[in-house]
Design a protein around this motif. Structure first.
Motif, short mmCIF file in Angstrom:
data_model
loop_
_atom_site.label_atom_id
_atom_site.label_comp_id
_atom_site.label_asym_id
_atom_site.label_seq_id
_atom_site.Cartn_x
_atom_site.Cartn_y
_atom_site.Cartn_z
N SER A 1 10.84 -7.68 36.53
CA SER A 1 9.64 -7.06 37.10
C SER A 1 8.94 -6.16 36.08
O SER A 1 7.73 -5.98 36.13
N VAL A 2 9.70 -5.61 35.14
CA VAL A 2 9.14 -4.74 34.11
C VAL A 2 8.51 -5.55 32.98
O VAL A 2 7.37 -5.31 32.59
N ASP B 1 17.73 4.07 33.11
CA ASP B 1 17.26 3.36 34.30
C ASP B 1 18.24 3.54 35.46
O ASP B 1 19.30 4.16 35.31
N GLN B 2 17.89 3.00 36.60
CA GLN B 2 18.70 3.19 37.80
C GLN B 2 20.08 2.57 37.71
O GLN B 2 20.95 2.85 38.54
N SER C 1 11.26 4.25 34.02
CA SER C 1 11.56 5.66 34.25
C SER C 1 11.33 6.08 35.70
O SER C 1 11.96 7.02 36.17
N THR C 2 10.47 5.38 36.40
CA THR C 2 10.15 5.75 37.79
C THR C 2 11.40 5.71 38.67
O THR C 2 11.61 6.62 39.48
N LEU D 1 13.95 12.39 27.88
CA LEU D 1 13.00 13.03 26.98
C LEU D 1 11.64 12.43 27.31
O LEU D 1 11.46 11.22 27.21
N PRO D 2 10.68 13.24 27.74
CA PRO D 2 9.36 12.70 28.12
C PRO D 2 8.71 11.91 26.98
O PRO D 2 8.92 12.21 25.81
N LEU D 3 7.93 10.93 27.35
CA LEU D 3 7.20 10.10 26.38
C LEU D 3 6.00 10.92 25.89
O LEU D 3 4.98 11.01 26.56
N GLU D 4 6.17 11.54 24.71
CA GLU D 4 5.18 12.44 24.15
C GLU D 4 5.08 12.27 22.64
O GLU D 4 5.95 11.68 22.02
N LYS D 5 4.06 12.87 22.09
CA LYS D 5 3.86 12.87 20.64
C LYS D 5 5.08 13.51 19.98
O LYS D 5 5.51 14.60 20.36
#
Length: 139
Positions: free
Chosen positions: A24-25, A124-125, A101-102, A108-112
């Motif tokens: 599904s991803v 993941d789950q 991620s949901t 670690l957040p997806l950031e710069k």
């Protein structure tokens, strides 16, 4: 044929659900062989429906494989391994991030990142660790 590196994940009764999530991803074609499909492979009738080998082949050339560990085979949930997705298509990689991620946990957040790319990590789950790296713009 070029040599390829294909992640192969082991589960204990959750391989089908995990592969369906990954389908599904990432999209693609999912093939499943169960222990009961091959004579002599299901030593325990309760394992006949478990995944002996599953393979997801995606439209952009990724391959992810998985199986359920049969009874008697050592299995330790979680591990020091991660699957890393990297590239420069931000929309594509953020889409994968959002879907995995949901239902999992952001490590670690997806950031710069300090090196100029966008980087993040999640689990993941099913307890599989993922790393995402979106290449920064060349300047």
């Amino acid at each position: 044929m070029a040599t390829t590196l294909n992640p192969y994940l082991n589960f204990q009764g959750e391989a089908l659900q995990a592969l369906e999530l990954y389908e599904s991803v990432f999209g693609g074609d999912l093939t499943i062989s169960r222990y009961g499909d091959t004579p002599g492979m299901a030593q325990d009738p309760a394992e006949a429906d478990k995944v002996m080998h599953g393979q997801l082949s995606t439209p952009n050339g990724m391959t992810l494989m998985a199986a359920d560990a049969p009874a008697g085979m050592p299995y330790t949930p979680g591990s020091p391994h991660s699957i890393s997705l990297s590239g420069d298509d931000e929309t594509e990689i953020r889409g994968y991030w959002d879907k995995l991620s949901t239902s999992g946990q952001v490590t670690l957040p997806l950031e710069k990142a300090p090196w100029g790319d966008t980087f993040g990590m999640c689990t993941d789950q099913f307890g599989i660790s993922w790393m995402f790296n979106i290449a920064g713009q060349a300047g």
